[in-house]
Design an enzyme around this catalytic site. Structure first.
Site, PDB file in Angstrom:
ATOM      1  N   ARG A  10      24.951  44.218  28.376  1.00  0.00           N
ATOM      2  CA  ARG A  10      26.135  44.033  27.510  1.00  0.00           C
ATOM      3  C   ARG A  10      26.215  45.313  26.367  1.00  0.00           C
ATOM      4  NH1 ARG A  10      26.594  37.806  25.678  1.00  0.00           N
ATOM      5  NH2 ARG A  10      26.929  37.001  27.960  1.00  0.00           N
TER       6      ARG A  10
ATOM      7  N   ASP B  40      35.694  31.006  15.282  1.00  0.00           N
ATOM      8  CA  ASP B  40      34.742  31.482  16.001  1.00  0.00           C
ATOM      9  C   ASP B  40      34.298  32.833  15.295  1.00  0.00           C
ATOM     10  OD1 ASP B  40      33.911  30.959  18.954  1.00  0.00           O
ATOM     11  OD2 ASP B  40      33.333  33.034  18.187  1.00  0.00           O
TER      12      ASP B  40
HETATM   13  C1  SAM Z   1      29.462  28.458  24.475  1.00  0.00           C
HETATM   14  S1  SAM Z   1      30.923  28.770  23.439  1.00  0.00           S
HETATM   15  C2  SAM Z   1      31.370  27.159  23.158  1.00  0.00           C
HETATM   16  C3  SAM Z   1      32.873  27.078  22.802  1.00  0.00           C
HETATM   17  C4  SAM Z   1      33.369  25.531  22.895  1.00  0.00           C
HETATM   18  N1  SAM Z   1      32.936  24.960  21.625  1.00  0.00           N
HETATM   19  C5  SAM Z   1      32.866  24.594  23.917  1.00  0.00           C
HETATM   20  O1  SAM Z   1      31.984  23.800  23.740  1.00  0.00           O
HETATM   21  O2  SAM Z   1      33.435  25.059  25.232  1.00  0.00           O
HETATM   22  C6  SAM Z   1      30.089  29.111  21.871  1.00  0.00           C
HETATM   23  C7  SAM Z   1      30.828  30.041  20.794  1.00  0.00           C
HETATM   24  O3  SAM Z   1      30.033  29.918  19.607  1.00  0.00           O
HETATM   25  C8  SAM Z   1      30.539  31.210  18.977  1.00  0.00           C
HETATM   26  N2  SAM Z   1      29.488  31.427  17.968  1.00  0.00           N
HETATM   27  C9  SAM Z   1      28.152  31.716  18.036  1.00  0.00           C
HETATM   28  N3  SAM Z   1      27.386  31.792  17.021  1.00  0.00           N
HETATM   29  C10 SAM Z   1      28.559  31.693  15.780  1.00  0.00           C
HETATM   30  C11 SAM Z   1      28.507  31.518  14.508  1.00  0.00           C
HETATM   31  N4  SAM Z   1      27.397  31.959  13.863  1.00  0.00           N
HETATM   32  N5  SAM Z   1      29.813  31.218  13.996  1.00  0.00           N
HETATM   33  C12 SAM Z   1      30.986  30.751  14.760  1.00  0.00           C
HETATM   34  N6  SAM Z   1      30.754  31.130  15.912  1.00  0.00           N
HETATM   35  C13 SAM Z   1      29.716  31.119  16.792  1.00  0.00           C
HETATM   36  C14 SAM Z   1      30.586  32.156  19.972  1.00  0.00           C
HETATM   37  O4  SAM Z   1      31.211  33.371  19.673  1.00  0.00           O
HETATM   38  C15 SAM Z   1      31.054  31.226  21.091  1.00  0.00           C
HETATM   39  O5  SAM Z   1      32.407  31.534  21.422  1.00  0.00           O
END
Ligand code: SAM
Length: 266
Positions: free
Chosen positions: A35, A137
């Site tokens: 990445r 996010d």
């Molecule tokens: C796997 S996705 C889940 C999306 C959705 N909630 C679902 O369940 O389908 C995880 C998301 O968490 C976000 N994320 C990771 N660390 C984070 C943080 N410290 N604060 C806010 N968002 C975060 C990532 O950017 C990503 O878009």
């Protein structure tokens, strides 16, 4: 270009843990080097150590966001874990004759599918009653996609047929194979960048919060802090949904489990 060494990888592990609270296991080494490779190309650097210096040296402050965007995993789709949307519908129906707007937060919204799925449910059952959906996010790149609301149709296979007809525009010509969330629904959802691993801004209180499939990336300490911050934004009696693969065991006593992965604030 050099491959990433163990000590270089450890630097990026520390960076993303300190910034986002995300724990990257050693198994993610190849993924991380893949990445970040394009950033080395972008700066014409020949090692990950040199890129780490750019990232942390203060000369390119916007690079921190770029690296966070690249190191987060954004996998999501519409109506993921359907039971939570049934629960949302129940809560919204109960709120129908109560004063004030029904407020819902998608706290790690990724590209917006979760927030728009919520919006379809609320538009359906609350119609003219006031309601608000807020998505956030840490990744600003993924939030740009969320705001546009334009998706490949493969992500939409769980959208109920009636909602597809009512809330989605099917792409034609060059856009075939895609769908666009209809403008009215899009305007009911707002997005903002928020890092759950830091003090949260003033957001008001919510009736329902989805904090799903993000805690899997956090250590127990980070999880405890994030959950405490998020629960503080829940109204008394409000509902918190977490991912099915996640758990709040020993993480918080401020919410009680009412069904697997669904919690209620006392
Ligand atoms: C796997 S996705 C889940 C999306 C959705 N909630 C679902 O369940 O389908 C995880 C998301 O968490 C976000 N994320 C990771 N660390 C984070 C943080 N410290 N604060 C806010 N968002 C975060 C990532 O950017 C990503 O878009």
């Amino acid at each position: 270009m050099d491959t990433i060494s163990d000590s270089e990888f450890a630097q990026f592990q520390r960076f993303i843990y300190e910034t986002a609270g995300i724990t990257l296991s050693d198994a993610k080494k190849t993924l991380v080097s893949g990445r970040l490779a394009k950033r080395l190309q972008h700066y014409q650097l020949d090692s990950y150590a040199s890129y780490f210096r750019v990232l942390t040296g203060g000369t390119a402050p916007e690079e921190v966001q770029t690296a966070v965007d690249l190191l987060t995993t954004n996998e999501t789709y519409f109506f993921r874990e359907a039971k939570h949307f049934d629960c949302l519908r129940e809560r919204a129906n109960e709120a129908r004759h109560k004063p004030g707007a029904f407020r819902v937060w998608s706290a790690a919204s990724s590209s917006g599918e979760e927030a728009y799925s919520m919006a379809m449910v609320l538009a359906d059952c609350l119609s003219d009653n006031p309601w608000e959906i807020f998505g956030s996010d840490i990744s600003s790149r993924i939030l740009e996609k969320a705001i546009i609301g334009h998706y490949p149709v493969e992500r939409a296979k769980n959208i109920p047929e009636a909602y597809l007809r009512r809330f989605c525009l099917k792409g034609i010509g060059q856009e075939s194979g895609t769908l666009l969330i209809e403008k009215n629904l899009r305007s009911r959802v707002s997005f903002r960048q928020i890092n759950l691993n830091s003090t949260l801004p003033e957001l008001g209180l919510f009736d329902v919060i989805f904090l799903r499939n993000v805690m899997i990336y956090f250590s127990n300490d980070t999880k405890r802090q994030v959950v405490a911050r998020v629960i503080a934004k829940l109204k008394p009696g409000g509902t918190l949904c977490i991912g099915h693969a996640e758990s709040l065991n020993d993480i918080s006593s401020e919410v009680q489990m009412i069904a697997p992965s669904i919690y209620r604030k006392s």
